[in-house]
Scaffold this motif. Structure first.
Motif, mmCIF file in Angstrom:
data_model
loop_
_atom_site.group_PDB
_atom_site.id
_atom_site.type_symbol
_atom_site.label_atom_id
_atom_site.label_comp_id
_atom_site.label_asym_id
_atom_site.label_seq_id
_atom_site.Cartn_x
_atom_site.Cartn_y
_atom_site.Cartn_z
ATOM 1 N N ASN A 181 -5.955 2.505 1.029
ATOM 2 C CA ASN A 181 -5.523 1.804 2.052
ATOM 3 C C ASN A 181 -6.846 1.007 2.486
ATOM 4 O OD1 ASN A 181 -7.051 2.510 4.859
ATOM 5 N ND2 ASN A 181 -6.098 4.481 3.908
ATOM 6 N N ILE A 188 -1.605 -0.623 2.366
ATOM 7 C CA ILE A 188 -1.683 0.066 0.973
ATOM 8 C C ILE A 188 -2.439 -0.743 0.042
ATOM 9 C CG2 ILE A 188 -0.401 0.951 -0.740
ATOM 10 C CD1 ILE A 188 1.448 2.023 1.209
ATOM 11 N N SER A 199 -0.845 0.959 6.288
ATOM 12 C CA SER A 199 -1.202 2.085 6.253
ATOM 13 C C SER A 199 -2.675 2.413 6.601
ATOM 14 C CB SER A 199 -1.176 2.817 4.704
ATOM 15 O OG SER A 199 -1.659 4.077 4.418
ATOM 16 N N THR A 259 -1.942 7.579 1.702
ATOM 17 C CA THR A 259 -0.591 7.129 1.012
ATOM 18 C C THR A 259 -0.257 8.350 -0.144
ATOM 19 O OG1 THR A 259 -1.371 5.071 1.161
ATOM 20 C CG2 THR A 259 0.334 5.611 -0.982
ATOM 21 N N CYS A 319 3.945 6.752 3.311
ATOM 22 C CA CYS A 319 2.549 6.761 3.929
ATOM 23 C C CYS A 319 2.673 6.974 5.297
ATOM 24 C CB CYS A 319 1.860 5.292 3.683
ATOM 25 S SG CYS A 319 2.766 4.058 4.422
#
Length: 235
Positions: free
Chosen positions: A65, A70, A93, A97, A110
């Protein structure tokens, strides 16, 4: 911070605390895993956060992230060259993840949506959202590693320094799973929050233990890190 292996278990990859991405391959004569390539990628996993590495075709995909959403970059599975930032759907996120695969598509969850699994398809350097599913929360308090063995995806995390949980995804989207708790036959007090798991065959897998060797005059000065692989039966 992130770990992954290929479908046969002959190659594995680690992204470590020094922000290095390293490839290991099993020697055909000795059966030992030998470091073949190490790079310092542009991709950076934030300190104390955890990512995932999956292998699809001739690429590895490293997920992390950027403090907000992400992110993912791909590398050659053979020599870690050709770092390419992937275009991915916007998913919030900030700490971890968990990604896995069926060898074709990406599945992930996540920290900001732990009861949702997402399926992403890949076309070139773009990942596109395909579907979502509601799942039991995959809390990442102990960190996960994942692998696909050609039949099932497995998620592995350390509960304590002596216990691990192995989650077998009976449905690839994680809507149906089975969890097995196993005792590791050694205490893994060093680094047990960074799980390592490698498929061996349809019945057996390795669980990896990361430990340190210290300078004899300074217990705080690690002179090298080692990985011990313990074969266990798959659930």
């Amino acid at each position: 911070f992130a770990f992954g292996c290929n479908q046969t278990g002959a190659v594995f990859y680690i992204y470590n605390a020094d922000e290095q991405l390293t490839r290991f391959e099993k020697g055909t004569n000795t059966g030992m895993f030998i470091e073949t390539h190490t790079i310092n990628p542009t991709l950076s996993i934030p300190s104390t956060d955890r990512g995932s590495i999956i292998v699809i075709g001739s690429y590895i995909y490293v997920f992390s992230n950027n403090g907000t959403n992400i992110v993912c970059s791909r590398f050659s599975a053979t020599d870690l060259t050709g770092e390419q930032v992937m275009t991915v759907p916007t998913v919030s996120s900030v700490s971890y993840t968990i990604a896995w695969t069926d060898g074709v598509d990406v599945y992930l969850t996540c920290d900001n949506s732990p009861t949702t699994s997402r399926k992403w398809t890949i076309s070139g350097t773009t990942m596109s959202a395909s579907s979502t599913a509601t799942i039991s929360s995959l809390s990442d308090s102990g960190g996960y590693s994942t692998f696909w063995d050609g039949s099932y995806a497995y998620l592995v995390r350390y509960n304590t320094s002596t216990y691990i949980s192995i989650i077998k995804l009976t449905s690839i989207d994680a809507t149906t799973t089975s969890t097995t708790v196993k005792i590791i036959p050694m205490n893994i007090s060093d680094g047990y929050n960074s799980p390592i798991s490698i498929t061996i065959n349809s019945n057996t897998m390795y669980v990896g233990v990361l430990y340190r060797n210290y300078n004899e005059s300074n217990a705080d000065a690690a002179i090298c890190y080692n990985i011990k692989l313990i074969p266990i039966t798959k659930p």
